[in-house]
Design an enzyme around this catalytic site. Structure first.
Site, short mmCIF file in Angstrom:
data_model
loop_
_atom_site.label_atom_id
_atom_site.label_comp_id
_atom_site.label_asym_id
_atom_site.label_seq_id
_atom_site.Cartn_x
_atom_site.Cartn_y
_atom_site.Cartn_z
N ARG A 46 0.75 -1.12 -0.17
CA ARG A 46 -0.09 -0.19 -0.18
C ARG A 46 1.00 1.33 -0.11
O ARG A 46 1.40 2.10 1.13
CB ARG A 46 -0.72 0.20 1.70
CG ARG A 46 -1.90 0.55 0.97
CD ARG A 46 -3.00 1.52 2.91
NE ARG A 46 -3.64 1.91 2.58
CZ ARG A 46 -3.91 3.39 2.90
NH1 ARG A 46 -2.28 3.52 3.30
NH2 ARG A 46 -4.75 3.87 2.52
N SER A 117 -12.81 -3.47 0.95
CA SER A 117 -13.34 -2.67 2.23
C SER A 117 -15.04 -1.99 2.42
O SER A 117 -15.81 -1.66 1.70
CB SER A 117 -12.45 -1.14 2.27
OG SER A 117 -11.09 -0.89 2.60
N LYS A 146 -4.47 5.71 8.40
CA LYS A 146 -4.17 6.67 7.95
C LYS A 146 -5.64 8.04 7.73
O LYS A 146 -6.32 7.85 8.27
CB LYS A 146 -5.87 5.85 6.55
CG LYS A 146 -4.92 4.34 6.25
CD LYS A 146 -5.80 3.12 5.90
CE LYS A 146 -5.76 1.76 5.64
NZ LYS A 146 -6.84 0.97 5.25
#
Length: 222
Positions: A46, A117, A146
């Site tokens: 990521r 998600s 995040k």
């Protein structure tokens, strides 16, 4: 290639390590290698946010992380980049609600692992209908990693999904540490995902090993 079974997926979600180069001050490839050695069961590449690698540097890091996964026998998942996932022949891809359409991604990737998600019951059902192999539910706890996350919801959605008899594999996402992982598994998740709890640990291998031991204990005991 055939689609992964739900049983196998549930095992792989146990300790789901997610990391980009900007999530650690150490050498990122070394951190990935240590996490895998310690017992991470799945790894997600990521590379997002401030200071994230781009272009050739991003691809090179992805290739090295993938090589580490191959050596450890752990699937390599790419976050939100179908083209990169296909070019690298990754084991799977994970997308968020704001990313590509899950049904279209499934059509593009064939039998690769697809994770989505989800933050509501309807998103869980839609992901399952669209061909997701697992859903990431959260954020369970507050998280610093995040910046664009939604409201913290604890384990209530996991419990609600299981009460409805929905058996899709679930991984808990957001702010999970070794000290707060138990309720996530007890609520019905098949595993936990983490970034900083391993990437910023003094000893990533030891941190991953603790997660592996704890999660196995919780899964066996419920």
């Amino acid at each position: 290639m055939t689609r992964i079974s739900r049983e196998m997926m549930k095992e792989l979600l146990s300790v789901y390590f997610i990391m980009g180069s900007n999530n650690t001050k150490a050498d990122p490839v070394t951190v990935v290698q240590k996490a895998l050695k310690g017992g991470a069961t799945l790894y997600q590449f990521r590379e997002k946010g401030g200071d994230a690698l781009t272009g050739e540097a991003r691809i090179k890091f992805a290739e090295k992380a993938q090589a580490a996964c191959r050596e450890a026998g752990v699937p390599f998942i790419v976050n939100d980049d179908v083209e990169l996932a296909l070019n690298l022949k990754a084991d799977g891809i994970h997308i968020g609600q704001e990313d590509a359409n899950a049904k279209e991604v499934r059509a593009a990737i064939g039998d690769m692992i697809l994770g989505v998600s989800a933050h509501t019951m309807s998103e869980v059902k839609q992901a399952e209908e669209d061909g997701a192999d697992y859903v990431g539910l959260g954020p369970i706890y507050p998280t610093e990693t995040k910046k664009d996350t939604r409201a913290v919801q604890g384990v209530s959605l996991i419990e609600a999904v299981r009460r409805q008899g929905i058996s899709i594999p679930i991984v808990g996402i957001g702010g999970i540490t070794i000290d707060n992982a138990a309720p996530v598994i007890q609520a019905g998740a098949d595993g936990v995902s983490m970034i900083s709890a391993i990437s910023q640990a003094e000893d990533p291998e030891s941190a991953a090993r603790k997660f592996r031991e704890e999660i196995q204990t919780y899964k066996t005991g419920r």
